[in-house]
Structure formats: C-alpha cells, structure tokens
Scaffold this motif. Sequence first.
Motif, short mmCIF file in Angstrom:
data_model
loop_
_atom_site.label_atom_id
_atom_site.label_comp_id
_atom_site.label_asym_id
_atom_site.label_seq_id
_atom_site.Cartn_x
_atom_site.Cartn_y
_atom_site.Cartn_z
N ALA A 193 0.33 -1.36 -0.33
CA ALA A 193 -0.46 0.31 -0.12
C ALA A 193 0.81 0.89 -0.49
CB ALA A 193 -0.61 -0.19 1.18
N GLU A 194 0.36 2.19 -0.32
CA GLU A 194 1.49 3.86 -0.26
C GLU A 194 -0.02 4.59 -0.38
OE1 GLU A 194 3.18 6.95 -2.74
OE2 GLU A 194 2.90 4.73 -3.99
N VAL A 195 -0.28 4.89 1.09
CA VAL A 195 -0.89 6.57 1.00
C VAL A 195 -0.01 7.74 0.25
CG1 VAL A 195 -2.73 7.60 3.37
CG2 VAL A 195 -1.39 5.18 3.61
N ASP A 196 -0.80 8.49 -0.28
CA ASP A 196 -0.41 9.74 -0.60
C ASP A 196 -0.05 10.75 0.04
OD1 ASP A 196 -0.56 8.88 -3.56
OD2 ASP A 196 -2.38 9.86 -3.81
N ILE A 197 -0.90 11.04 0.94
CA ILE A 197 -1.44 12.41 2.44
C ILE A 197 -1.52 11.38 3.81
CG2 ILE A 197 -1.22 14.67 2.42
CD1 ILE A 197 -1.49 14.56 0.09
N ILE A 198 -0.72 11.89 4.11
CA ILE A 198 -1.23 11.51 5.71
C ILE A 198 -1.44 13.00 6.45
CG2 ILE A 198 -1.08 10.37 8.47
CD1 ILE A 198 0.13 7.96 6.64
N ALA A 199 -2.21 12.88 6.70
CA ALA A 199 -2.30 14.76 7.01
C ALA A 199 -3.25 14.77 8.54
CB ALA A 199 -3.16 15.60 6.41
N GLN A 200 -3.14 16.00 9.66
CA GLN A 200 -4.29 16.26 10.23
C GLN A 200 -4.11 16.99 11.16
OE1 GLN A 200 -1.94 14.25 14.11
NE2 GLN A 200 -3.72 14.70 15.70
N LYS A 201 -5.86 17.23 11.85
CA LYS A 201 -6.79 18.54 11.63
C LYS A 201 -7.51 18.41 12.92
CE LYS A 201 -9.30 22.70 9.76
NZ LYS A 201 -9.87 22.78 8.86
N ASN A 202 -6.71 19.12 13.76
CA ASN A 202 -7.32 18.64 15.17
C ASN A 202 -7.18 17.46 15.80
OD1 ASN A 202 -8.47 21.70 15.06
ND2 ASN A 202 -9.88 20.73 14.34
N ASP A 203 -8.16 16.45 15.55
CA ASP A 203 -8.14 15.17 16.32
C ASP A 203 -8.12 14.45 15.83
OD1 ASP A 203 -6.49 16.25 19.09
OD2 ASP A 203 -8.87 16.17 19.92
N THR A 204 -8.40 14.94 14.03
CA THR A 204 -8.45 13.77 13.69
C THR A 204 -7.25 13.38 11.70
OG1 THR A 204 -10.52 14.99 13.21
CG2 THR A 204 -10.23 13.69 11.62
N LEU A 205 -6.99 12.18 11.95
CA LEU A 205 -6.03 11.62 11.01
C LEU A 205 -6.72 11.17 10.22
CD1 LEU A 205 -2.87 11.09 10.81
CD2 LEU A 205 -4.06 9.06 10.86
N ALA A 206 -6.16 12.19 9.21
CA ALA A 206 -7.07 11.95 7.39
C ALA A 206 -6.24 11.42 6.21
CB ALA A 206 -7.42 13.48 6.94
N ALA A 207 -6.11 10.03 6.17
CA ALA A 207 -5.36 9.33 5.22
C ALA A 207 -6.54 9.72 3.35
CB ALA A 207 -5.97 8.18 5.07
N ILE A 208 -5.72 10.25 2.84
CA ILE A 208 -5.38 11.29 1.62
C ILE A 208 -5.18 10.11 0.16
CG2 ILE A 208 -5.92 13.32 0.61
CD1 ILE A 208 -4.79 14.72 3.35
N GLU A 209 -6.13 9.83 -0.22
CA GLU A 209 -6.07 9.53 -1.33
C GLU A 209 -6.06 10.98 -2.88
OE1 GLU A 209 -4.68 6.66 -4.64
OE2 GLU A 209 -4.64 6.92 -2.80
N VAL A 210 -4.94 10.93 -3.61
CA VAL A 210 -5.25 11.92 -4.70
C VAL A 210 -5.13 11.57 -6.54
CG1 VAL A 210 -3.60 14.17 -5.32
CG2 VAL A 210 -3.62 13.51 -3.20
N LYS A 211 -6.68 11.80 -6.58
CA LYS A 211 -6.11 11.37 -8.11
C LYS A 211 -6.37 12.60 -8.99
CE LYS A 211 -6.49 6.59 -7.87
NZ LYS A 211 -5.71 6.48 -8.21
N THR A 212 -5.79 12.75 -10.31
CA THR A 212 -5.51 13.82 -10.84
C THR A 212 -5.44 13.31 -12.18
OG1 THR A 212 -4.08 14.49 -9.80
CG2 THR A 212 -4.25 15.77 -11.35
N ARG A 213 -6.32 13.99 -12.97
CA ARG A 213 -6.95 13.42 -14.17
C ARG A 213 -6.59 15.01 -15.63
NH1 ARG A 213 -5.63 9.54 -12.39
NH2 ARG A 213 -7.46 7.68 -12.44
N THR A 214 -6.69 14.76 -16.93
CA THR A 214 -6.96 16.64 -17.00
C THR A 214 -7.59 16.51 -18.08
OG1 THR A 214 -6.10 15.02 -19.35
CG2 THR A 214 -4.44 15.65 -17.46
N SER A 215 -9.29 15.83 -17.65
CA SER A 215 -9.95 16.25 -18.10
C SER A 215 -11.60 14.57 -17.12
CB SER A 215 -10.74 15.58 -19.43
OG SER A 215 -10.60 14.23 -19.39
N ASP A 216 -12.35 15.06 -16.78
CA ASP A 216 -13.54 14.00 -16.95
C ASP A 216 -14.24 13.11 -17.82
OD1 ASP A 216 -15.33 15.87 -18.20
OD2 ASP A 216 -16.21 16.43 -16.68
N TYR A 217 -13.28 13.30 -19.16
CA TYR A 217 -14.01 12.45 -20.41
C TYR A 217 -14.71 10.79 -19.97
CZ TYR A 217 -14.52 10.45 -24.90
OH TYR A 217 -14.95 10.19 -26.24
N PHE A 218 -13.21 10.19 -19.13
CA PHE A 218 -13.70 8.77 -18.24
C PHE A 218 -14.23 8.07 -17.84
CE2 PHE A 218 -10.25 8.95 -22.20
CZ PHE A 218 -11.06 8.18 -22.58
N GLY A 219 -14.27 9.76 -16.26
CA GLY A 219 -15.42 8.92 -15.43
C GLY A 219 -14.48 10.45 -14.79
#
Length: 119
Positions: free
Chosen positions: A36-62
């Motif tokens: 597994a690879e988690v793109d970003i692990i960040a924290q705000k207050n008492d919440t840990l956010a595991a963040i998956e980043v998805k980047t596309r150049t268009s939404d043509y395929f979804g």
Amino acid sequence: MAQHNELGKKGEQIALEHLLKKGYKILEKNYRYLKAEVDIIAQKNDTLAAIEVKTRTSDYFGNPQDFVSPKKIKLLVSAINHYVVERDLDVEVRFDIIAIIDNKKECKIEHIEDAFLYF
C-alpha cells in the motif's frame, strides 16, 4: 518520467497546498506499508486524514474519484491501521479523496471527506 507520473506528482503538490491552506498539518507523503501507498497523511485537530489524490486532465472517462478501486481502499485501510498502531496514536481516522482535474483551461479541486462511506 512518464507523463502520467508527472501529472500525479503535480496533483499531489496541488493537494498539499490545498490542505495547508485549510489548516492541515502534513505528517507523511507517500507513506508505504507492504503493497500500500498512502499519498498524504495529514492531521487537523484530533482527526487523522488518509488522503488519496487522483489527478486527471479531464473527466471524459469519469470523475477522478471514480478510479479508487475496492482493492485500493482495502490497502489504504491496512496501511493506516498499521500507521496508527505503530505510532500509538489516539485519533479519529478519516479517509479522504482529493480529486483534481488539471488542464490548460482550469485546475479544479474537490476534497471529498469520508470518501469511503460512499463506496
């Protein structure tokens, strides 16, 4: 570097800047555990956010967020469980997706909190 890799790195940088502006503290980038690879692990207050980043150049395929597979979700959950236990953290854990459409016309960012509740 392949063009899609460059787009992914650019998307992760855009996501980091977005999170910092929203008051998150970045704990890890590209955290790896087993397969597994988690793109970003960040924290705000008492919440840990595991963040998956998805980047596309268009939404043509979804929409970018539609490309997070059930297998990827399972791997992310496993990695974050390991991260929390390994560091003996007492935090709420949330799984987010930052979906980015970045092309010559625009850069659109959508931060979906608790994204896996909808899968």
